[in-house]
Scaffold this active site. Structure first.
Site, PDB file in Angstrom:
ATOM      1  N   HIS A 131       0.792  -1.196  -0.352  1.00  0.00           N
ATOM      2  CA  HIS A 131       0.403  -0.346   0.041  1.00  0.00           C
ATOM      3  C   HIS A 131       0.827   1.134  -0.132  1.00  0.00           C
ATOM      4  CE1 HIS A 131      -2.937  -2.976   1.436  1.00  0.00           C
ATOM      5  NE2 HIS A 131      -3.937  -1.701   1.057  1.00  0.00           N
ATOM      6  N   LYS A 135      -1.227   5.029   4.623  1.00  0.00           N
ATOM      7  CA  LYS A 135      -1.800   3.921   4.869  1.00  0.00           C
ATOM      8  C   LYS A 135      -2.041   3.390   6.793  1.00  0.00           C
ATOM      9  CE  LYS A 135      -4.186  -0.720   4.866  1.00  0.00           C
ATOM     10  NZ  LYS A 135      -5.656  -0.016   4.730  1.00  0.00           N
TER      11      LYS A 135
END
Length: 246
Positions: A131, A135
């Site tokens: 990611h 995040k």
């Protein structure tokens, strides 16, 4: 028309939800709230379904407040533990619906499903999630959900532990979720990606799901809103696979 309110409306995901609701022919945007706003503004009079996209540290309290307001809730925030889920289950009224999605991308949901199907047929398995560095949780809720599903499938098939003779770790083997190693990568330029690697002697199966843009989550969000509003799924439902014909 389904009246939809959005909590976390100014966030990366919430802003996309606002746009998706406005573009949907069967929905109308009710309230858009963000950090610090009074969630008790949301009532069954002005809202049919709330979409909650905030952060793990706030989500449980938000959901409990919304449940107390008597509205149905679709939750996209990750970081849910079994203890948190149980708190919501205890709070939900008989005909009330709360849906929690580890992932709204159809590709990720199908990869998760296929992983559970494949799990009994392979000796080894590892999960890799990748990611963007903004995040806040690691590993992702999707990866944890995938690992839990794989572990359950392996247990049902009577398989033993995944082989791993590593003598010294040093943190390189990732988090272990129900006996499955899960690795998290945070890299600028990525959005949301997951690989599940299965191995037997002489063969390998790789399942990969890529979401290149947050718009990929919106069909799943709108599907969840429609299913929750239908009243066919009372209580707490976890996972978009429950709404797909799998």
């Amino acid at each position: 028309m389904i009246k939809v309110s959005v909590v976390g409306a100014k966030g990366r995901m919430g802003s996309h939800v606002v746009e998706a609701v406005n573009a949907a022919d069967d929905m109308e945007l009710a309230l858009t709230l963000d950090a610090g706003d009074d969630l008790t503004q949301i009532t069954p009079v002005n809202t049919d379904v709330v979409v909650e996209f905030t952060v793990p540290s706030q989500s449980l309290n938000n959901v409990l407040t919304l449940v107390g307001q008597g509205v149905d809730v679709v939750v996209g925030t990750t970081g849910w533990t079994e203890d948190k889920l149980n708190q919501v289950r205890e709070a939900v009224a008989a005909q009330q619906s709360v849906f929690i999605a580890p992932n709204f991308a159809i590709s990720a949901v199908l990869a998760d499903y296929f992983a559970r199907v494949a799990a009994p047929y392979f000796e080894s398995v590892e999960v890799l999630e990748m990611h963007h560095p903004d995040k806040v949780d690691a590993p992702s809720g999707t990866a944890i959900h995938t690992a839990q599903g794989i572990a359950a499938s392996r247990k049902a098939a009577g398989l033993g532990p995944v082989p791993d003779n590593t003598q010294t770790d040093g943190g390189s083997r990732g988090q272990v979720v129900d006996g499955i190693h899960v690795h998290a990568v945070r890299l600028r330029g990525l959005n949301a990606h997951e690989e599940v690697l299965f191995g037997n002697a002489g063969e390998q199966l790789v399942l990969r799901a890529d979401s290149f843009d947050r718009t990929s989550f919106m069909p799943g969000v709108l599907l969840a809103v429609r299913k929750v509003e239908s009243g066919e799924f009372p209580g707490v439902t976890v996972g978009l696979d429950n709404f797909l014909d799998l």
